[in-house]
Scaffold this motif. Sequence first.
Motif, PDB file in Angstrom:
ATOM      1  N   UNK A 125      36.341  32.176  38.064  1.00  0.00           N
ATOM      2  CA  UNK A 125      36.273  32.214  39.528  1.00  0.00           C
ATOM      3  C   UNK A 125      36.587  33.427  40.090  1.00  0.00           C
ATOM      4  N   UNK A 126      37.640  34.049  39.604  1.00  0.00           N
ATOM      5  CA  UNK A 126      38.040  35.482  39.997  1.00  0.00           C
ATOM      6  C   UNK A 126      36.898  36.480  39.451  1.00  0.00           C
ATOM      7  N   UNK A 127      36.440  36.504  38.310  1.00  0.00           N
ATOM      8  CA  UNK A 127      35.618  37.233  37.846  1.00  0.00           C
ATOM      9  C   UNK A 127      34.297  37.314  38.677  1.00  0.00           C
ATOM     10  N   UNK A 128      33.896  35.999  38.836  1.00  0.00           N
ATOM     11  CA  UNK A 128      32.524  35.759  39.807  1.00  0.00           C
ATOM     12  C   UNK A 128      32.716  36.314  41.183  1.00  0.00           C
ATOM     13  N   UNK A 129      34.032  36.193  41.819  1.00  0.00           N
ATOM     14  CA  UNK A 129      34.125  36.737  43.173  1.00  0.00           C
ATOM     15  C   UNK A 129      34.000  38.092  42.938  1.00  0.00           C
ATOM     16  N   UNK A 130      34.467  38.751  42.137  1.00  0.00           N
ATOM     17  CA  UNK A 130      34.513  40.322  41.881  1.00  0.00           C
ATOM     18  C   UNK A 130      33.028  40.731  41.821  1.00  0.00           C
ATOM     19  N   UNK A 183      48.482  43.359  37.034  1.00  0.00           N
ATOM     20  CA  UNK A 183      47.053  43.553  37.435  1.00  0.00           C
ATOM     21  C   UNK A 183      46.536  42.286  36.720  1.00  0.00           C
ATOM     22  N   UNK A 184      45.479  41.661  37.413  1.00  0.00           N
ATOM     23  CA  UNK A 184      44.877  40.583  36.562  1.00  0.00           C
ATOM     24  C   UNK A 184      43.861  41.155  35.527  1.00  0.00           C
ATOM     25  N   UNK A 185      43.515  40.452  34.531  1.00  0.00           N
ATOM     26  CA  UNK A 185      43.093  41.015  33.412  1.00  0.00           C
ATOM     27  C   UNK A 185      42.206  39.883  32.869  1.00  0.00           C
ATOM     28  N   UNK A 186      41.274  40.266  32.190  1.00  0.00           N
ATOM     29  CA  UNK A 186      40.217  39.209  31.450  1.00  0.00           C
ATOM     30  C   UNK A 186      39.957  39.573  30.193  1.00  0.00           C
ATOM     31  N   UNK A 187      39.549  38.672  29.067  1.00  0.00           N
ATOM     32  CA  UNK A 187      39.072  39.011  27.849  1.00  0.00           C
ATOM     33  C   UNK A 187      37.580  38.568  28.388  1.00  0.00           C
ATOM     34  N   UNK A 233      41.616  44.640  36.738  1.00  0.00           N
ATOM     35  CA  UNK A 233      41.374  44.768  37.998  1.00  0.00           C
ATOM     36  C   UNK A 233      42.247  45.759  38.585  1.00  0.00           C
ATOM     37  N   UNK A 234      41.877  46.829  38.969  1.00  0.00           N
ATOM     38  CA  UNK A 234      42.514  48.065  39.190  1.00  0.00           C
ATOM     39  C   UNK A 234      42.064  49.028  40.604  1.00  0.00           C
TER      40      UNK A 234
END
Length: 270
Positions: free
Chosen positions: A80-85, A214-218, A236-237
């Motif tokens: 959801x977070x990645x999709x929002x960005x 900060x939020x991070x994704x693989x 996310x920076x």
Amino acid sequence: MPRSALPSSSACLSGERPGGERAAALAALRLRVRRIEGIGGDGVRVMPFGVAAIDAALPEGGLPLGCLHALAGEESGAGTAFAAALLARLATARAPALWIVRGRDLHAAGLAAYGLTPDRLIAVRAVERRDALWAMEEALRCSALSVVLGEVGALDLTESRRLQLAAESSGVTGVLLDGASRKARQGEAASAAVTRWRLAPAPSRPGDEPGVGAPRWRVALERCRGGRPGAWILEWTDGGWVESAGEDTGSATPPAPERAVECAVNPLVA
């Protein structure tokens, strides 16, 4: 005709064209392939991620627009977070994004933290899968939108092909958001989506201030027509993605240390 104006016998035998004709023929062939695959044509549009390694893996240096993409989140917050960005990069006040929600309400403050503000978003709630699928196909045919995201679950090839054709007809980008676990998606059907991404939370790095980093994704690009797969860790920076160097990106499934923090720092659903 003067002998010098004729192509050489070796060129005729090899099928090569004189001058710049061969380059033009190759360019035309590449364009035809892109059209067949639904990833471009005259005036192909892309959205660069701003991360050199990812943009280099994508056709034309960015995410192809006007076609269908699939996001699979190992955890609901990560997807959801990645999709929002992602939607925030595409949506405008004149051409907003449309998000088809299944069973939960979106949290406006959480979306705004990734740049997706209420003035650029239309939310539609569809409890039944068939209603969500219908709404997504109809919305993809509306050229007044920039991007349509649907929480429609797993699709078969026919369903995904209909969405791809709808996106091609209007130039609106489609995003499928699947929150099912990787195990639950084993044996999934073929899809017409141009790209497929797998997303998982990565542990946050400690910052200068106390608290959550900060939020991070693989991020794993599992399939891409005209591109090549790859895996990265993104952070996310300052309102954008930055690749984290020196990290092991061999697997998009995160470890589970006690201090691991999911990338969805701000809750995106209420």
